[in-house]
Design a protein around this motif. Structure first.
Motif, PDB file in Angstrom:
ATOM      1  N   ASN A 140       1.206  -1.143  -0.201  1.00 38.85           N
ATOM      2  CA  ASN A 140       0.246   0.128   0.174  1.00 38.85           C
ATOM      3  C   ASN A 140       1.273   1.010   0.154  1.00 38.85           C
ATOM      4  OD1 ASN A 140      -3.039  -0.845   0.070  1.00 38.85           O
ATOM      5  ND2 ASN A 140      -2.845  -2.049   1.866  1.00 38.85           N
ATOM      6  N   LYS A 175       0.401   3.267  -3.172  1.00 38.25           N
ATOM      7  CA  LYS A 175       0.238   5.618  -2.326  1.00 38.25           C
ATOM      8  C   LYS A 175       0.741   6.541  -3.499  1.00 38.25           C
ATOM      9  CE  LYS A 175      -3.350   3.407   0.275  1.00 38.25           C
ATOM     10  NZ  LYS A 175      -4.128   2.772   1.423  1.00 38.25           N
ATOM     11  N   TYR A 205       0.457   9.712  -5.370  1.00 42.48           N
ATOM     12  CA  TYR A 205      -0.035  10.786  -5.193  1.00 42.48           C
ATOM     13  C   TYR A 205       1.774  11.632  -5.907  1.00 42.48           C
ATOM     14  CZ  TYR A 205      -1.515   9.728  -0.495  1.00 42.48           C
ATOM     15  OH  TYR A 205      -2.497   9.593   0.698  1.00 42.48           O
ATOM     16  N   TRP A 215       5.623  11.867   4.225  1.00 44.58           N
ATOM     17  CA  TRP A 215       4.069  10.791   4.155  1.00 44.58           C
ATOM     18  C   TRP A 215       4.742   9.778   4.326  1.00 44.58           C
ATOM     19  CZ3 TRP A 215       2.058   6.872   1.087  1.00 44.58           C
ATOM     20  CH2 TRP A 215       1.531   6.140   1.607  1.00 44.58           C
ATOM     21  N   ARG A 269       5.176   7.361   7.047  1.00 47.08           N
ATOM     22  CA  ARG A 269       4.691   5.456   7.174  1.00 47.08           C
ATOM     23  C   ARG A 269       5.946   4.172   7.168  1.00 47.08           C
ATOM     24  NH1 ARG A 269      -0.726   4.370   5.317  1.00 47.08           N
ATOM     25  NH2 ARG A 269      -0.257   2.663   6.026  1.00 47.08           N
ATOM     26  N   SER A 301      -4.769   2.318   5.646  1.00 49.07           N
ATOM     27  CA  SER A 301      -4.890   3.975   5.633  1.00 49.07           C
ATOM     28  C   SER A 301      -4.296   4.942   4.295  1.00 49.07           C
ATOM     29  CB  SER A 301      -4.042   4.404   7.276  1.00 49.07           C
ATOM     30  OG  SER A 301      -3.786   5.054   7.547  1.00 49.07           O
ATOM     31  N   TRP A 302      -5.122   6.015   4.116  1.00 42.01           N
ATOM     32  CA  TRP A 302      -4.160   6.526   3.463  1.00 42.01           C
ATOM     33  C   TRP A 302      -3.772   7.698   3.833  1.00 42.01           C
ATOM     34  CZ3 TRP A 302      -4.440   6.926  -1.698  1.00 42.01           C
ATOM     35  CH2 TRP A 302      -5.451   5.718  -2.864  1.00 42.01           C
ATOM     36  N   LEU A 303      -3.962   8.009   5.066  1.00 40.35           N
ATOM     37  CA  LEU A 303      -3.151   8.926   5.926  1.00 40.35           C
ATOM     38  C   LEU A 303      -1.803   8.206   6.926  1.00 40.35           C
ATOM     39  CD1 LEU A 303      -6.021  10.692   7.226  1.00 40.35           C
ATOM     40  CD2 LEU A 303      -4.599  11.392   5.751  1.00 40.35           C
TER      41      LEU A 303
END
Length: 118
Positions: free
Chosen positions: A61, A65, A69, A92, A96, A115-117
């Motif tokens: 992920n 992601k 981005y 980010w 992560r 999670s996207w955050l």
């Protein structure tokens, strides 16, 4: 004492997941290592316990992601917002990956790998 359950992770298989996180960090300088890392995560997925599975899902992920981005940031780079999106994506990404490494070293699963955050 933490209220999260710690599951014993085999150091041999934990090393593979940790190596993927390291490859992700190195990819900020040498881009190809991120691709190698996501391939390794896909190959290892389904072969570990629940803790490692959450880390492999997290790693996959993170890669896709971050890629999304960065593509959005590059498309919008003609205006200032694109550069800001790419900068935020790098921050980010680092957060992560570091959170994943910390959880892996503690033997804990990733709480929400999709999670996207943060």
């Amino acid at each position: 004492m933490s209220d999260q359950t710690q599951i014993s992770v085999d150091p041999n298989t934990q090393g593979n997941a940790n190596l993927i996180y390291i490859l992700y960090l190195v990819s900020l300088v040498v881009g190809i290592t991120g691709i190698v890392g996501v391939i390794m995560a896909y190959l290892a997925k389904g072969k570990g316990n629940s803790v490692l599975e959450s880390h492999y899902n997290n790693q996959i992920n993170i890669f896709w992601k971050f890629f999304l981005y960065m593509v959005i940031g590059l498309i919008l780079a003609i205006v200032v917002i694109g550069v800001l999106i790419m900068l935020a994506a790098v921050v980010w990404y680092i957060i992560r990956v570091v959170q994943g490494m910390q959880a892996l070293s503690a033997g804990q699963p990733i709480a929400n790998p999709g999670s996207w955050l943060l």
